[in-house]
Each structure stands twice: as C-alpha cells, then as structure tokens.
Scaffold this active site. Structure first.
Site, PDB file in Angstrom:
ATOM      1  CG  HIS A 160      11.203  -0.417  -7.086  1.00 39.43           C
ATOM      2  ND1 HIS A 160      10.877   0.634  -6.274  1.00 39.43           N
ATOM      3  CD2 HIS A 160      12.506  -0.231  -7.419  1.00 39.43           C
ATOM      4  CE1 HIS A 160      11.924   1.431  -6.133  1.00 39.43           C
ATOM      5  NE2 HIS A 160      12.925   0.922  -6.823  1.00 39.43           N
ATOM      6  CG  ASP A 371       1.188  -3.972  -5.489  1.00 37.57           C
ATOM      7  OD1 ASP A 371       2.285  -3.591  -5.931  1.00 37.57           O
ATOM      8  OD2 ASP A 371       0.160  -3.270  -5.502  1.00 37.57           O
TER       9      ASP A 371
HETATM   10  C1  GDG Z   1       5.814  -0.285  -8.180  1.00 35.26           C
HETATM   11  C2  GDG Z   1       5.451  -1.668  -7.625  1.00 35.26           C
HETATM   12  C3  GDG Z   1       5.870  -0.790  -5.319  1.00 35.26           C
HETATM   13  C4  GDG Z   1      -1.319   6.605  -8.796  1.00 35.26           C
HETATM   14  N1  GDG Z   1      -2.219   7.332  -9.489  1.00 35.26           N
HETATM   15  C5  GDG Z   1      -1.898   8.624  -9.300  1.00 35.26           C
HETATM   16  C6  GDG Z   1      -0.776   8.691  -8.465  1.00 35.26           C
HETATM   17  N2  GDG Z   1      -0.440   7.432  -8.181  1.00 35.26           N
HETATM   18  C7  GDG Z   1       0.689   7.090  -7.315  1.00 35.26           C
HETATM   19  C8  GDG Z   1       0.233   6.557  -5.982  1.00 35.26           C
HETATM   20  C9  GDG Z   1       1.475   5.788  -5.544  1.00 35.26           C
HETATM   21  C10 GDG Z   1       2.030   5.295  -6.869  1.00 35.26           C
HETATM   22  O1  GDG Z   1       1.449   6.069  -7.906  1.00 35.26           O
HETATM   23  C11 GDG Z   1       1.668   3.851  -7.099  1.00 35.26           C
HETATM   24  O2  GDG Z   1       2.492   3.073  -6.270  1.00 35.26           O
HETATM   25  P1  GDG Z   1       2.166   1.567  -5.956  1.00 35.26           P
HETATM   26  O3  GDG Z   1       3.152   1.077  -4.949  1.00 35.26           O
HETATM   27  O4  GDG Z   1       0.785   1.477  -5.431  1.00 35.26           O
HETATM   28  O5  GDG Z   1       2.258   0.774  -7.321  1.00 35.26           O
HETATM   29  P2  GDG Z   1       3.198   0.714  -8.684  1.00 35.26           P
HETATM   30  O6  GDG Z   1       3.020   1.901  -9.523  1.00 35.26           O
HETATM   31  O7  GDG Z   1       2.805  -0.566  -9.317  1.00 35.26           O
HETATM   32  O8  GDG Z   1       4.735   0.665  -8.178  1.00 35.26           O
HETATM   33  C12 GDG Z   1       4.880  -1.536  -6.221  1.00 35.26           C
HETATM   34  C13 GDG Z   1       6.335   0.498  -5.958  1.00 35.26           C
HETATM   35  O9  GDG Z   1       6.826   0.270  -7.293  1.00 35.26           O
HETATM   36  C14 GDG Z   1       7.447   1.163  -5.139  1.00 35.26           C
HETATM   37  O10 GDG Z   1       8.526   0.303  -4.944  1.00 35.26           O
HETATM   38  O11 GDG Z   1       5.198  -0.482  -4.110  1.00 35.26           O
HETATM   39  O12 GDG Z   1       4.613  -2.816  -5.682  1.00 35.26           O
HETATM   40  O13 GDG Z   1       4.521  -2.325  -8.483  1.00 35.26           O
HETATM   41  O14 GDG Z   1       2.434   6.637  -4.976  1.00 35.26           O
HETATM   42  O15 GDG Z   1      -0.121   7.619  -5.136  1.00 35.26           O
HETATM   43  N3  GDG Z   1      -0.212   9.844  -8.047  1.00 35.26           N
HETATM   44  C15 GDG Z   1      -0.778  11.006  -8.496  1.00 35.26           C
HETATM   45  N4  GDG Z   1      -1.859  11.016  -9.336  1.00 35.26           N
HETATM   46  C16 GDG Z   1      -2.443   9.857  -9.749  1.00 35.26           C
HETATM   47  O16 GDG Z   1      -3.436   9.911 -10.499  1.00 35.26           O
HETATM   48  N5  GDG Z   1      -0.258  12.168  -8.099  1.00 35.26           N
END
Ligand code: GDG
Length: 484
Positions: A160, A371
């Site tokens: 990921h 990212d």
């Molecule tokens: C890893 C990789 C890759 C965040 N705060 C809250 C909340 N979130 C949710 C967001 C989003 C998720 O968390 C974060 O996803 P990201 O992709 O932006 O980043 P990582 O956590 O670093 O994820 C990344 C991912 O895996 C998938 O393969 O894209 O590159 O680092 O969904 O909405 N959700 C809620 N409350 C929050 O306060 N409900």
C-alpha cells in the site's frame, strides 16, 4: 479451511466495550473492507490480522458476517515489531527517508517472528489450492513463509505504500531477505508503475536475479517459478461515499460547518493522519504566507483535520509539536477576535462528518512529500456531486498519476505551492467543473471493487477484464493493471 485468505496487519474490526462490560466487534470502515467483503462472502473467505491491542489474541471468530482470525502481539512485539521495525524502520525508509530510518537487529528479529506467526495462521486456514492475499509492508516475509509450508496455494502481495528506489532501499541491512520474502508471491502488486520498477530493480541488485519485463524467475526444486510485478492503483468505494455526501444530514451539516466559521471568505481543507509524509508543515507554511500576503481575499479559513496516529513514536510527537506551534503562530499573527485563519482538529471523526467537511471545503489541499496513493484526494472528488471544488495535489502521491484535473504541485516549492493554491481558489466555474468532472470519471470508473477484481484476475491468471468465474464477478474493464 477457506478458499480465499486475506492476511492484513490489522483485522477489519475494532474491539468495543459493551455497556455490560463485555466486548464485541465493530467493522472498521474503510475501502479495503468494502472491496473485499463481497469477495470474502462469495469465496467463503477468512481475514487474518492483528486486533489492534496487546491483549490475548482472539481465536477464529465471526463478526459482522465475516470469518476472522486474530493474531496477537505481546507488548514487546508491539514495541519492536510494530512501533519499531514497521513504523520507525520501514515506514520512513519506504517514504524516501523523509525521517531517518532506524535499524536495530532486535526489531528485525521481532519482524521475522511476527511474520512467521501470520504465515502459520494463513497456512492453517488455506484450503487446498486456495488464494492467499497478503497486504502491506508489515508482512513482506509472509509470502515466502506461506509458500514454504503450502506450495499448493496461489499467493498475491499488495504494497500500500511506495517501494523506494534502490539507492534508498539498499540502506536496509535486511534488503535481501525482504526481497526474497516478497518473491514467495506469484503476483506482487504496487500502487504506481514506478514502485513496481523499483521492486524489479531490487530483485536484480539485492538478489542478483534476471528480470524480463514485469517478470522475475526464481529457481525452485523441480524447476523455475515466475513472479509478476505490476501496478494496481488502489481506490475508494466512490458510489457509497457519494451517496453519503448526498444525504440530507450530511449536506445540512456542511452548511452548519460553514455557518460556524462566521462569514469566511474561502474555505480550504486538509485531512490527514498526523504523519510527516503528508506535508502538513509545508502546507501550513504556504497557507500562512498567503494569509499574510492577503492573496486569498478576506478571512480565508483552513480547516486542518490531523487525526492522531502512532502517538508513541518519537518522530510523530515531534511533528505534532511542530504543527501545533505553526498553527499557533498563524492564528496568533493573523487572527482576530471571532476569526482564526486555521481551524486545527487533532481528532478522528465519523465518516459522515468527514463527508460534510469535504462538502464544506472549496479547495482541498493534499500535499504529501511521498504517499503510496492518498485516498483523501479521491474521497474529496467522490463527494463533490455538484462538480464544484478544486484539488491541489502533490505530484509525489500515487493519485497524481490518475487525477489529471488536479492542480499538481511540488510541495517543497513553497512559491509554486502558493501560486497553485491561488490559482485553484480563483478558477472559473466552467474550468472547475471540467476538471472535477474528469477526476470524478476516473474515480467512479476505477473504484476499489475494480481494483480488487483486477488484482485477483491477474493473480488467477485470467486476462485483465475477464469477468467469467473467479473470485469476483463484477465487471472489470481492461487496462486496470499497468504492467511494465
Ligand atoms: C496508506 C498509504 C494509501 C483519516 N482521518 C480520519 C479518517 N481518515 C481516513 C481517510 C482515508 C484514510 O483514513 C487515509 O488514507 P490515505 O490514503 O490518505 O493514507 P494512509 O492512512 O497513509 O494509507 C496510502 C492507503 O494506505 C491505501 O492503500 O493510499 O498511500 O499510506 O480513507 O478518509 N476517516 C475517518 N475519520 C478520520 O478522522 N472516518
């Protein structure tokens, strides 16, 4: 015994205390669960993962109609494997050493031990000829460990986060066993083509193997085995999120949020885990200067959600301090009674509140230094049902390869970042709509169900886009996997 086994570092459920003192399990919302639930049901699948605490491991159990198997971590393993090797060695190393990775032999030993536990659980759960799908950097040794016990199963691995260039990866004292661990898979999936290329290079340099296009061959007793490496950009449950954003409650809440801000000019939004990869400090720096220069009109507001993450790891504590100092400086210098330029929320919110924030923000700022994908960018796009809004997006995210309608930025270039924010804020409605429409098309057509089906089709050897038989019968189009 199951025909489909998902091995992820976390179970897709959280333990919750009941009013009567007992515990139950609640599905943790997330795209991966949404995507894999139908596959799990159809194939009678099981999900193996850590429950998220250092209590006793829950044995096989059912929650929310999912078959689950918990793997326990002792407090020492939590420290050495999870906080240590996963979060303080691999995470910074794989994100271009934004923070210095730490290398400790004790942490590596814990990584091997814990990976072995996951592999044993997977080997026990897999039916003859089953498909085993291993997820992410916490479990890179699992593919080979499963193969050693069960040569009859098909093994997929999906990373990921980014896979770094070899000059950086080569720093890892255990680079060879990590690559050998991954080579236990039949298919290694990555977010971007560049990650797959980097992995293939590591196969050549760290293990001395020859690669041909996207394929590597390894010698095994009785012949050779082929491993494919390709990009499968992950996505979100776009339809589900768009529906949430369309609901009356969420739309009402978005209006309330804007009203609560007084009479803001422009509303900008940042949503991140509080992580040094996300470029929050660069974003604040650019925004603070724009407020000082008055280039965003009167009383702009930045809502910055920074959800708590890895709070016991030192680099995260330092980052939190730096972010909070910078927010304080901007608000102290440019705020007024009744007006704060930055609304900083170090909290987690339910999915509906997040959707309301996505609706409230006219300009979304996604500025990671590195990212794998960045789902937040795609979530913003999915929520903008009326095709308004603008996305400022770092070119160092996987999402930048797909979302051509965004204002792409290099977050290290503060001047360029400022200009892009101003341009995004001043886009005319027709251009904004054209950009948003193009991004929405991509996100809705390439949603997380399609991501899962294209990976599983490729793993089972079916041509991309084949919908016949197999684990997932949704209609995947061609061109989802981007082989080299
Ligand atoms: C890893 C990789 C890759 C965040 N705060 C809250 C909340 N979130 C949710 C967001 C989003 C998720 O968390 C974060 O996803 P990201 O992709 O932006 O980043 P990582 O956590 O670093 O994820 C990344 C991912 O895996 C998938 O393969 O894209 O590159 O680092 O969904 O909405 N959700 C809620 N409350 C929050 O306060 N409900």
């Amino acid at each position: 015994m199951h025909d489909f086994v998902v091995v992820g570092s976390r179970l897709p459920v959280d333990r919750v205390e009941d009013a009567d003192g007992g515990t139950s399990w609640r599905t943790s919302p997330g795209g991966l669960v949404t995507a894999l639930e139908p596959v799990m049901r159809e194939a009678g699948g099981v999900w193996i993962g850590w429950s998220g605490d250092t209590g006793p491991a829950p044995g096989p159990f059912r929650a929310n109609d999912l078959d689950l198997v918990g793997v326990g971590l002792t407090p020492d393993q939590f420290r050495d494997y999870y906080e240590g090797f996963c979060n303080a060695t691999l995470w910074p190393l794989y994100h271009d050493v934004i923070a210095p990775p730490q290398f400790h032999r004790r942490w590596w030993d814990a990584y091997v031990t814990v990976n072995r536990r996951f592999a044993r659980a997977a080997a026990e759960q897999a039916a003859p000829g089953a498909t085993v799908w291993v997820h992410d950097y916490q479990l890179q040794l699992v593919p080979q460990m499963v193969r050693e016990q069960r040569s009859d199963v098909r093994i997929g691995f999906f990373n990921h986060i980014p896979f770094p260039g070899y000059e950086i990866f080569a720093q890892l004292p255990w680079r060879r066993p990590v690559v050998e661990g991954l080579l236990g898979a039949d298919l290694a999936g990555f977010q971007r083509r560049a990650d797959a290329t980097n992995f293939l290079r590591a196969c050549r340099r760290a293990v001395g193997l020859a690669t041909r296009g996207p394929a590597v061959r390894v010698a095994e007793p009785g012949g050779t085995r082929k491993i494919q490496a390709a990009a499968f950009p992950i996505s979100i449950d776009a339809k589900g999120l768009a529906e949430t954003a369309r609901s009356d409650d969420v739309r009402k809440r978005a209006v309330e949020v804007r009203e609560a801000l007084g009479e803001p000019g422009l509303v900008l939004l940042g949503v991140d885990r509080l992580d040094y990869t996300k470029g929050i400090l660069h974003r604040l720096r650019a925004y603070g200067e724009l407020v000082a220069d008055e280039r965003l009109g009167r009383r702009p507001v930045l809502i910055q959600v920074a959800s708590p993450s890895r709070e016991r790891v030192e680099a995260y504590q330092t980052l939190r301090d730096e972010v909070e100092v910078m927010v304080g400086r901007i608000n102290g210098a440019y705020g007024e009674v009744g007006y704060a330029p930055v609304h900083y929320l170090h909290q987690s919110f339910p999915r509906e509140e997040m959707a309301a924030l996505y609706l409230a923000g006219e300009v979304m700022l996604v500025t990671p230094l590195r990212d794998g994908m960045n789902l937040v960018a795609k979530e913003y796009v999915a929520c903008r049902n009326d095709e308004t809004g603008a996305l400022v997006l770092s070119e160092f995210t996987g999402a930048a390869d797909e979302l051509a309608g965004a204002f792409l930025v290099n977050p290290h270039d503060i001047g360029g970042l400022k200009d892009a924010i101003v341009r995004a804020a001043n886009t005319g409605p027709a251009e904004a709509r054209r950009r948003m429409r193009a991004m929405r098309k991509r996100v809705f057509e390439h949603d997380v169900a399609r991501w899962a089906s294209s990976f599983l089709d490729a793993l089972s050897g079916k041509p991309a886009g084949s919908a016949a038989g197999g684990l997932l019968t949704s209609d995947a189009g061609s061109g989802d996997a981007w082989p080299l």
